[in-house]
Structure formats: structure tokens, C-alpha cells
Design a protein around this motif. Structure first.
Motif, PDB file in Angstrom:
ATOM      1  N   THR A  32      11.822  11.249  -2.726  1.00 55.02           N
ATOM      2  CA  THR A  32      13.011  11.658  -1.973  1.00 55.02           C
ATOM      3  C   THR A  32      13.985  10.514  -1.742  1.00 55.02           C
ATOM      4  OG1 THR A  32      11.790  11.302   0.101  1.00 55.02           O
ATOM      5  CG2 THR A  32      11.804  13.535  -0.796  1.00 55.02           C
ATOM      6  N   GLY A  33      13.596   9.299  -2.105  1.00 61.91           N
ATOM      7  CA  GLY A  33      14.514   8.169  -1.991  1.00 61.91           C
ATOM      8  C   GLY A  33      14.664   7.634  -0.582  1.00 61.91           C
ATOM      9  N   PHE A  34      13.570   7.530   0.149  1.00 62.53           N
ATOM     10  CA  PHE A  34      13.610   6.946   1.492  1.00 62.53           C
ATOM     11  C   PHE A  34      14.171   5.531   1.423  1.00 62.53           C
ATOM     12  CE2 PHE A  34      11.257   4.501   4.827  1.00 62.53           C
ATOM     13  CZ  PHE A  34      11.901   5.049   5.932  1.00 62.53           C
ATOM     14  N   ALA A  35      15.164   5.260   2.271  1.00 67.82           N
ATOM     15  CA  ALA A  35      15.883   3.986   2.168  1.00 67.82           C
ATOM     16  C   ALA A  35      15.300   2.884   3.042  1.00 67.82           C
ATOM     17  CB  ALA A  35      17.353   4.201   2.542  1.00 67.82           C
ATOM     18  N   GLY A  36      14.326   3.214   3.899  1.00 71.40           N
ATOM     19  CA  GLY A  36      13.773   2.206   4.793  1.00 71.40           C
ATOM     20  C   GLY A  36      12.640   1.413   4.170  1.00 71.40           C
ATOM     21  N   ASP A  37      11.938   0.663   5.008  1.00 75.02           N
ATOM     22  CA  ASP A  37      10.821  -0.173   4.565  1.00 75.02           C
ATOM     23  C   ASP A  37       9.536   0.644   4.505  1.00 75.02           C
ATOM     24  OD1 ASP A  37      12.313  -2.586   4.416  1.00 75.02           O
ATOM     25  OD2 ASP A  37      12.228  -2.738   6.606  1.00 75.02           O
ATOM     26  N   ILE A  38       8.769   0.424   3.433  1.00 71.05           N
ATOM     27  CA  ILE A  38       7.469   1.069   3.263  1.00 71.05           C
ATOM     28  C   ILE A  38       6.422  -0.025   3.186  1.00 71.05           C
ATOM     29  CG2 ILE A  38       6.074   2.582   1.806  1.00 71.05           C
ATOM     30  CD1 ILE A  38       8.670   3.808   0.750  1.00 71.05           C
ATOM     31  N   TRP A  39       5.444   0.027   4.109  1.00 67.25           N
ATOM     32  CA  TRP A  39       4.456  -1.044   4.216  1.00 67.25           C
ATOM     33  C   TRP A  39       3.047  -0.480   4.092  1.00 67.25           C
ATOM     34  CZ3 TRP A  39       7.252  -2.531   9.331  1.00 67.25           C
ATOM     35  CH2 TRP A  39       8.432  -3.229   9.035  1.00 67.25           C
ATOM     36  N   PRO A  40       2.494  -0.413   2.886  1.00 64.50           N
ATOM     37  CA  PRO A  40       1.093   0.008   2.765  1.00 64.50           C
ATOM     38  C   PRO A  40       0.154  -1.102   3.227  1.00 64.50           C
ATOM     39  CG  PRO A  40       1.983  -0.535   0.606  1.00 64.50           C
ATOM     40  CD  PRO A  40       3.127  -0.646   1.567  1.00 64.50           C
ATOM     41  N   VAL A  41      -0.877  -0.702   3.970  1.00 67.93           N
ATOM     42  CA  VAL A  41      -1.860  -1.666   4.464  1.00 67.93           C
ATOM     43  C   VAL A  41      -3.229  -1.259   3.925  1.00 67.93           C
ATOM     44  CG1 VAL A  41      -2.953  -2.690   6.493  1.00 67.93           C
ATOM     45  CG2 VAL A  41      -0.525  -2.050   6.571  1.00 67.93           C
ATOM     46  N   HIS A  42      -3.853  -2.148   3.134  1.00 66.67           N
ATOM     47  CA  HIS A  42      -5.169  -1.844   2.564  1.00 66.67           C
ATOM     48  C   HIS A  42      -5.914  -3.156   2.339  1.00 66.67           C
ATOM     49  CE1 HIS A  42      -8.274  -0.166  -0.034  1.00 66.67           C
ATOM     50  NE2 HIS A  42      -7.877   1.033   0.367  1.00 66.67           N
ATOM     51  N   PRO A  43      -7.186  -3.209   2.721  1.00 66.12           N
ATOM     52  CA  PRO A  43      -7.903  -4.499   2.661  1.00 66.12           C
ATOM     53  C   PRO A  43      -8.253  -4.961   1.256  1.00 66.12           C
ATOM     54  CG  PRO A  43      -9.374  -2.743   3.399  1.00 66.12           C
ATOM     55  CD  PRO A  43      -7.992  -2.159   3.369  1.00 66.12           C
ATOM     56  N   THR A  44      -8.277  -4.059   0.264  1.00 66.58           N
ATOM     57  CA  THR A  44      -8.709  -4.466  -1.079  1.00 66.58           C
ATOM     58  C   THR A  44      -7.700  -4.165  -2.180  1.00 66.58           C
ATOM     59  OG1 THR A  44      -9.864  -2.353  -1.406  1.00 66.58           O
ATOM     60  CG2 THR A  44     -11.144  -4.172  -0.458  1.00 66.58           C
ATOM     61  N   ARG A  45      -6.847  -3.194  -2.006  1.00 64.64           N
ATOM     62  CA  ARG A  45      -5.891  -2.851  -3.061  1.00 64.64           C
ATOM     63  C   ARG A  45      -4.734  -3.852  -3.082  1.00 64.64           C
ATOM     64  NH1 ARG A  45      -4.816   3.627  -3.802  1.00 64.64           N
ATOM     65  NH2 ARG A  45      -7.001   4.287  -3.921  1.00 64.64           N
ATOM     66  N   ASP A  46      -4.286  -4.161  -4.279  1.00 65.62           N
ATOM     67  CA  ASP A  46      -3.144  -5.066  -4.411  1.00 65.62           C
ATOM     68  C   ASP A  46      -1.821  -4.337  -4.223  1.00 65.62           C
ATOM     69  OD1 ASP A  46      -4.758  -7.268  -4.899  1.00 65.62           O
ATOM     70  OD2 ASP A  46      -4.839  -6.848  -7.058  1.00 65.62           O
ATOM     71  N   GLN A  47      -1.770  -3.098  -4.699  1.00 66.09           N
ATOM     72  CA  GLN A  47      -0.524  -2.348  -4.561  1.00 66.09           C
ATOM     73  C   GLN A  47      -0.831  -0.846  -4.534  1.00 66.09           C
ATOM     74  OE1 GLN A  47       1.011  -0.283  -7.157  1.00 66.09           O
ATOM     75  NE2 GLN A  47      -0.798  -0.580  -8.483  1.00 66.09           N
ATOM     76  N   ILE A  48       0.064  -0.099  -3.928  1.00 61.31           N
ATOM     77  CA  ILE A  48       0.009   1.367  -3.931  1.00 61.31           C
ATOM     78  C   ILE A  48       1.403   1.862  -4.285  1.00 61.31           C
ATOM     79  CG2 ILE A  48      -0.366   3.483  -2.595  1.00 61.31           C
ATOM     80  CD1 ILE A  48      -2.331   2.017  -0.859  1.00 61.31           C
ATOM     81  N   GLY A  49       1.486   2.656  -5.344  1.00 62.57           N
ATOM     82  CA  GLY A  49       2.784   3.188  -5.753  1.00 62.57           C
ATOM     83  C   GLY A  49       3.755   2.103  -6.164  1.00 62.57           C
ATOM     84  N   GLY A  50       3.221   0.973  -6.658  1.00 64.03           N
ATOM     85  CA  GLY A  50       4.083  -0.127  -7.069  1.00 64.03           C
ATOM     86  C   GLY A  50       4.538  -1.006  -5.931  1.00 64.03           C
ATOM     87  N   ILE A  51       4.064  -0.751  -4.705  1.00 60.87           N
ATOM     88  CA  ILE A  51       4.442  -1.554  -3.536  1.00 60.87           C
ATOM     89  C   ILE A  51       3.257  -2.437  -3.157  1.00 60.87           C
ATOM     90  CG2 ILE A  51       5.221  -1.505  -1.139  1.00 60.87           C
ATOM     91  CD1 ILE A  51       6.378   1.257  -1.673  1.00 60.87           C
ATOM     92  N   THR A  52       3.503  -3.713  -2.980  1.00 55.50           N
ATOM     93  CA  THR A  52       2.444  -4.666  -2.641  1.00 55.50           C
ATOM     94  C   THR A  52       1.819  -4.323  -1.298  1.00 55.50           C
ATOM     95  OG1 THR A  52       3.564  -6.412  -3.880  1.00 55.50           O
ATOM     96  CG2 THR A  52       1.917  -7.090  -2.247  1.00 55.50           C
ATOM     97  N   CYS A  53       0.492  -4.304  -1.258  1.00 55.42           N
ATOM     98  CA  CYS A  53      -0.223  -3.976  -0.019  1.00 55.42           C
ATOM     99  C   CYS A  53      -0.360  -5.202   0.880  1.00 55.42           C
ATOM    100  CB  CYS A  53      -1.619  -3.448  -0.342  1.00 55.42           C
ATOM    101  SG  CYS A  53      -1.650  -1.802  -1.075  1.00 55.42           S
ATOM    102  N   LEU A  54      -0.300  -4.949   2.162  1.00 61.15           N
ATOM    103  CA  LEU A  54      -0.649  -5.945   3.164  1.00 61.15           C
ATOM    104  C   LEU A  54      -2.132  -5.791   3.468  1.00 61.15           C
ATOM    105  CD1 LEU A  54       2.410  -5.278   5.508  1.00 61.15           C
ATOM    106  CD2 LEU A  54       2.181  -7.099   3.799  1.00 61.15           C
ATOM    107  N   ARG A  55      -2.791  -6.903   3.783  1.00 59.88           N
ATOM    108  CA  ARG A  55      -4.239  -6.867   3.965  1.00 59.88           C
ATOM    109  C   ARG A  55      -4.670  -6.325   5.336  1.00 59.88           C
ATOM    110  NH1 ARG A  55      -5.529  -6.243  -0.871  1.00 59.88           N
ATOM    111  NH2 ARG A  55      -5.408  -8.038  -2.259  1.00 59.88           N
ATOM    112  N   SER A  56      -3.830  -6.489   6.358  1.00 62.48           N
ATOM    113  CA  SER A  56      -4.220  -6.055   7.702  1.00 62.48           C
ATOM    114  C   SER A  56      -2.980  -5.754   8.523  1.00 62.48           C
ATOM    115  CB  SER A  56      -5.055  -7.135   8.392  1.00 62.48           C
ATOM    116  OG  SER A  56      -4.246  -8.268   8.687  1.00 62.48           O
TER     117      SER A  56
END
Length: 696
Positions: A32-56
Motif C-alpha cells: 500500500t506504500g506506507f510512507a512512515g518508518d518500518i522497524w522489524p525486530v527479530h533476534p536472528t533474522r537479518d531482514q524481513i521483506g528487504g528491511i534490515t531487522c533490529l535485534r532487540s
């Protein structure tokens, strides 16, 4: 406690916790083209949907406005606590296994609420929300909505039904949709109240399985009324009977739907009974709002369609009123002598294809002062046929509406026979499209009802009981004493333990008498009542044969009865005190003649309820017979209501059947009361004691 949901519902930043479900949310945000910030947080994955994951959580650059928490139920509590501590705007708790799963889940849900503190949390067991106004999609699945500038909001307890609603092809502009899950902390009324703050929301639909916090619903209804935003309800779970203990006739007459329906009516919320009507009603209210009256014009070029409209509108709120003399003359001049000028109106096909003539005819109908003009129009399938031959009708309807400014609806016989492209063209011109004759007419009826409801909806809080304990059954004389203390007229009566004592006590009464056995809830069925006793000898014989586990009651019979009513109160499972008024006596459960009120109720509401009954014709004087003064009848019902609201905390059931209505008085011939605990009135220990001289 009122929580601010604005950051959650219109976020500039969204944090996501979990694996696959969080990835689904990111996919929808990207789609849908969300214009804000997307912050995936995952302890082991490097990225989700092409977005870099934060560890915690500690790695988040700021406190997120919204968070989607899709981890285990135990881990969810920890994540919610850390989000709340850092000042996040709110969270959707996706995990299940909380209150819906038993005692352990109850404890976990309480822990989740404690962890959240002041931070809003939707769920648990919740899909999230869709904000098509601000393009914020916190939702882990496909959906069928598109961005809009204004539209309706929908709240649903079922995520799957919510998804299906977004897939509608009815040209309904859905601005926001939220699922509510377990409502551990934030209830549907809180969410809807937050949506009211957005001026772009035109109507709100509530798809509910339970009523939840009734005080919050009352506050929502008042806020919506002040803002002029219509509320539409669809409540499931109506098919089973719901009663406190089931001892009274009233309980057997009261279904699970009665209390919720009465509450919606009281609050000015229009109720629908299926999803199609729910959506069509929202669409009509979005475009036009509640209708000021029920005078509806139906226009079609088919006698069959006109006949169907007449038949399907019969018995509903809709009145197909006749044309004014001036409009009838004008239409006759425009269409010629072969066209009958009647409503529903079949204008035939003589002018079909002549856009100026069609426009002139349609404008003549629209200008005749109807509350709504409805055009029945189905379009040919574009992939198999050529629909261009119907462009004349589309153009004429739009032009006539522009000329008159009337409230106009285009209604198709079948839901699928109005394509979205044509519906959008109509909507742009201020013409509402309703898909399907049955649901369309039901939606029009709902808009009529809402106009009436808003004119008389009550802002007085309903009575809510919460009494628990062992049921206490008042015998008839105790019940009558208790009600007489609140102003209800009862017959002169005596009680006694033995037939001989009863005969002696009855010398203070005037024959004929009614004899009853005390301590039995339904005396007629148990053979514990004998009426028309002419003298003392007959009284002794009758008493010797009567079942009377707690003694005998003899009372003067009421003569010159015009009609018998049943008036009762049942506390439903939500605590609402629901009064039922209907045709009474031995036929109370055989006749479909009841109406319902929530307490407290005004005299005006009571009078309106009585007028809805079929038996009201008897009360008014049927076929030249005597009529009843309605003031004593309303006085009697008000006395029963005063008792009920005076014992809100512990009343379970109350039954007066029959209430004998005479020309100038209303007398309670039988009564039964069930409490869930001791009351301030007659106590259970008093049962069986002799009581003499109880009278009006």
C-alpha cells in the motif's frame, strides 16, 4: 480510563515483532506504500521483506507509534511491558491462548493488561486494523480496501468476517476497520469513540458477539449523537434463549436478542440482521444519513419490478405514498394516458432512450417531496452483453438529481447487477447505489428507523444488576405485597394454612373468589388455581382438592375485564433489566404479541410500547366495545418498573400475569418474584405466614 489511540491508529512509525506474521504485515505496508518508518525486530533474522531487522527493542531508534506483536503469549507480555516503559503509542497483540483458553489464559490476560499500563493494546487474539485514510495497515493478511478520503468505520470481533467485508464490491467506502479480539484492555466502544474524533468518518458499524462494557457503549452513543455520526449494529448469538432462572412466563418470552435490541433502540443505534444489510445501511448513511421520514417513491420501467417493490416493502417501515395531485397531472401529461400514475411507479418504456424526456419525468418524481426516490435499475453484464443501452437511464437519473437535489437511490434487483464502475459514477453525482432489492429495502428501512430513534433516544443510563447467590422465590401474596408497596393495585385477599381457617378469613371478602395454592410458580399448569368460587361451601370443597404446599390464597375476582396483559422483568446475563409487556393470561406464551423496554423507562416510552401491541386494539375499544383509560395501565407498569429498579442489584425475575385491565383501573391478578439474595422487601422467611386484607 480513556486512552489516546491517535498515535496507534495513525502511526508515523511501526515496529513489528515475530516472524511470518510480522512479515505479512510488512508485505501489506509495502504493497500500500506506507510512507512512515518500518522497524522489524527479530533476534536472528537479518531482514524481513528487504528491511534490515533490529535485534532487540533496545535497538529501536525511537518509541514506535504502533507495534504489531506476533510472538508467543508469554513473550507478548514481556514485549508489551517494554514497549509501554519506553513510551510507545500502542500495540496490537496477535497471539491467542489468553482468556478464551481457560483459567491459565485468564491469568495471562490479566498480566498483559498490567504490563500495558496506560499504553493502548488491541487484543489479544486480534488481527489489528486497517486505516485507509492515512494508509496505515497494521494487518497480517490480505484485504480488499483502497485509500479513501472519507468513509465509514467498521469494528468486528471476527477477523475472518472483517476480511470478507473488505472484499465487498458494493462501492462502500471503508475508511477504517479494526478487529477487537478479547478486548482485554481496550474495548470496541473505546475504539469507536477514538474513531469519532476523525472528521473523515461518516458512520460507524459494530459487528458484535457480545455487548461488553455497557456504560462505555452508552458513552459512545451519546458522543456519536453529539457529532451526528450514525451507529449501525449487527449482533450475533441471537438464536438461544437467555434467562436468569427461567421461573416466570416473562423469561420464556424473552430471547437472547431482546435485551441487546432494546439497548440499541434506546441508545439510537440502528440494528441490522445480516451482513449484506449491515453494509448497505452503512453505505446509505454515509451518503445521505438518517431519513427524516418514510415517504418513499419507487420508479422503474417494469410492472414486475414495481410489484416486487410493493410486495417486499409491505409490512416494513416504508410507505409508498401517493403522488401529489400536481405531480400526477404533470406525469400524466409527460407520459400519456397509457401509463398509470401510482407508487410504486412503472413509467413503461415509451420514453426509454429519450434522455430529455426521461430526465423530465424523473425530475417530476424527485421534486414531489418524497423522503427518498428509489430507481430500480439492473445493468446487463458487460463481458457478455452491451450495457450502453442503459446509459440513457444513468444519465437521466444523474441529471434529474442535479436539478432537484433530492435524496436518490439506485437499487438493483440482484446484488451483482450493479458494477462498481457504474456505482462510482453514480456516487460521484450524489446518487447512492444499493445492491440487491431485499438488502437495499432493508437498508432504507434501517435509515427510516434511525431517523425515528435519534428523535427519541434516551441519555438516561440503563439499570444494571449484578446480584449473585441462591434464588429466593416469593410466593404470590409476598410478591403482591412487595409490589403494592410500590403503588401496584392488587385484589383484596386473605391467606391461611388450612381450608377451615381460609373459609373463616374469607368472610371479610366479597364472592366470587379465586382460590390459589401458594408456593407454586405456575399454578394453572399445576392445577393449583380455581376461579369463580360462589360461596363458602364451594370454597371449602375446592380447597380440600387443591395443591397448596405453602398454604392457601383467596382473593376477590376482578370483573369487567377488557384485556389481560403480562408485565415482567428479567435480568439478562449482562445485567440489563429488560421489561416485557404483552398479551397476558393463559395465552401469554402462545401469542406473538410482546414488546420490550429497558429500565428505567419513561411514561412516554411505556405508552409507545403499549401502542405497538396487537392487544392495544382491545384496550382502545374493539368493534364498539368498551375502551380502557390508559393512565392507570401506565401507572401499574410504572409501579412494577419502580420495584425492579429499586432492587436492581439482586432482582432475577419478576412476573405480573395477568394484569387485569378494566375501564378505569389495572389490577395484578397474579405475581411472582425471584431474587438472587435477601432484599429490603419481603424476605424468604416470611413465606407461609398468613396475610389478611391485602387490597388496592
Amino acid at each position: 480510563m480513556t486512552r489516546n489511540l491517535s498515535r496507534l491508529f495513525a502511526p508515523k512509525s511501526i515496529a513489528l515483532f515475530g516472524g511470518g506474521w510480522a512479515a505479512n504485515v510488512i508485505a501489506q505496508l509495502q504493497k500500500t506504500g506506507f510512507a512512515g518508518d518500518i522497524w522489524p525486530v527479530h533476534p536472528t533474522r537479518d531482514q524481513i521483506g528487504g528491511i534490515t531487522c533490529l535485534r532487540s527493542i533496545e535497538d529501536l531508534p525511537a518509541a514506535p507509534d504502533a507495534s504489531f506483536v506476533a510472538v508467543s503469549r508469554d513473550k507478548s507480555i514481556e514485549v508489551v511491558k517494554r514497549l509501554a516503559d519506553m513510551g510507545a503509542g500502542g500495540a496490537v497483540c496477535f497471539a491467542s491462548g489468553f482468556r478464551e483458553s481457560g483459567t491459565e489464559g485468564d491469568n495471562l490476560q490479566a498480566g498483559l493488561v498490567e504490563a500495558a499500563g496506560d499504553m493502548p493494546v488491541l487484543g489479544p487474539n486480534c488481527y489489528g486494523f486497517l486505516n485507509y485514510l492515512d494508509n496505515a495497515i497494521v494487518w497480517p493478511d490480505q484485504h480488499g480496501g483502497v485509500p479513501v478520503e472519507l468513509g465509514v468505520a467498521i469494528l468486528a470481533q471476527s477477523s475472518n468476517i472483517a476480511i470478507n467485508m473488505t472484499m465487498q464490491r458494493r462501492n462502500l467506502p471503508i475508511a477504517m476497520l479494526a478487529t477487537i479480539g478479547n478486548q482485554a484492555q481496550t474495548g470496541y466502544a473505546d475504539i469507536a469513540t477514538a474513531m469519532l474524533a476523525d472528521e473523515r468518518i461518516t458512520a460507524i458499524g459494530l459487528y458484535l458477539e457480545g455487548l461488553g462494557d455497557i456504560r462505555a457503549l452508552e458513552a459512545l452513543a451519546q458522543a456519536a449523537r453529539r457529532k451526528g455520526v450514525p451507529l449501525v449494529a449487527l449482533k450475533t448469538g441471537k438464536s438461544e434463549k437467555s434467562r436468569a432462572s427461567g421461573l416466570t412466563h416473562t423469561a420464556s418470552l424473552t430471547g437472547a436478542a431482546a435485551a441487546s435490541s432494546a439497548l440499541f433502540e434506546r441508545l439510537g443505534i440502528v440494528e441490522t440482521d445480516n451482513v449484506e444489510t449491515f453494509l448497505e445501511t452503512l453505505k446509505l448513511l454515509h451518503a445521505i444519513g438518517p431519513l427524516p421520514g418514510n415517504r418513499i417513491a419507487s420508479v422503474s420501467c417494469s410492472g414486475g419490478e414495481a410489484g416486487l417493490m410493493a410486495d417486499m416493502g409491505a409490512g416494513s417501515e416504508i410507505e409508498f405514498a401517493g403522488f401529489s395531485d400536481a405531480a400526477a397531472l404533470l406525469l400524466r401529461d409527460q407520459l400519456g394516458p397509457l401509463v398509470a400514475i401510482a407508487n410504486p411507479f412503472d413509467y413503461h418504456t415509451f420514453i426509454w432512450g429519450d434522455v430529455p424526456a426521461m430526465t423530465q419525468t424523473f425530475a417530476s418524481v424527485m421534486a414531489d417531496g418524497f423522503d427518498l426516490t428509489v430507481f430500480v435499475l439492473d445493468l446487463p453484464r458487460a463481458e457478455r452483453c452491451d450495457p450502453s443501452g442503459h446509459d440513457c437511464a444513468v444519465e437521466a437519473i444523474i441529471t434529474a438529481r442535479q436539478q432537484t437535489g433530492a435524496n436518490v437511490v439506485v437499487l438493483s434487483l440482484l446484488p451483482e447487477n450493479l458494477e462498481e464502475e457504474t456505482a462510482a459514477r453514480f456516487a460521484k453525482a450524489g446518487v447512492v447505489t444499493l445492491n440487491g432489492m431485499a438488502s437495499g429495502l432493508a437498508a432504507i428501512g434501517a435509515a427510516i428507523r434511525l431517523g425515528r430513534l435519534q428523535a427519541r433516544s434516551s441519555s438516561e443510563p440503563v439499570a444494571l444488576g449484578n446480584g449473585l447467590g441462591t434464588p429466593i422465590l416469593f410466593n404470590e401474596i409476598q410478591a403482591k405485597q412487595a409490589l403494592a408497596g410500590y403503588g401496584l393495585t392488587v385484589p383484596r385477599a386473605v391467606t391461611a394454612e388450612t381450608p377451615e381457617d381460609l373459609a373463616f378469613a374469607a368472610r371479610s371478602l366479597s364472592y366470587p373468589l379465586a382460590l390459589k395454592g401458594l408456593g407454586i410458580a405456575h399454578k394453572s399448569e399445576a392445577g393449583a388455581v380455581k376461579i369463580g368460587i360462589a360461596d363458602e361451601t364451594e370454597l371449602l370443597k375446592a380447597a380440600a382438592k387443591l395443591t397448596a404446599p405453602q398454604g392457601y390464597l383467596a382473593e376477590e375476582m376482578i370483573s369487567d375485564v377488557i384485556a389481560e396483559l403480562i408485565v415482567g422483568v428479567v435480568r439478562d446475563e449482562t445485567g440489563l433489566l429488560l421489561m416485557t409487556i404483552g398479551a397476558g393470561g393463559v395465552l401469554a406464551e402462545l401469542t406473538d404479541d410482546t414488546t420490550h423496554l429497558l429500565l428505567p423507562a419513561s411514561r412516554e416510552e411505556t405508552a409507545q410500547a403499549l401502542s405497538r401491541l396487537k392487544v392495544s386494539k382491545l384496550l382502545a375499544g374493539w368493534r364498539g366495545g368498551p375502551g380502557a383509560d390508559m393512565e392507570p395501565v401506565i401507572d401499574a407498569i410504572a409501579a412494577i418498573a419502580r420495584y425492579a429498579t429499586g432492587h436492581t442489584a439482586d432482582l432475577a425475575e419478576l412476573d405480573v400475569n395477568p394484569l387485569m385491565v378494566c375501564a378505569d383501573r389495572a389490577v395484578a391478578a397474579d405475581a411472582l418474584i425471584v431474587h438472587m439474595a435477601r432484599t429490603n422487601g419481603v424476605l424468604a422467611e416470611d413465606e407461609g405466614q398468613e396475610t389478611e386484607g391485602v387490597e388496592a
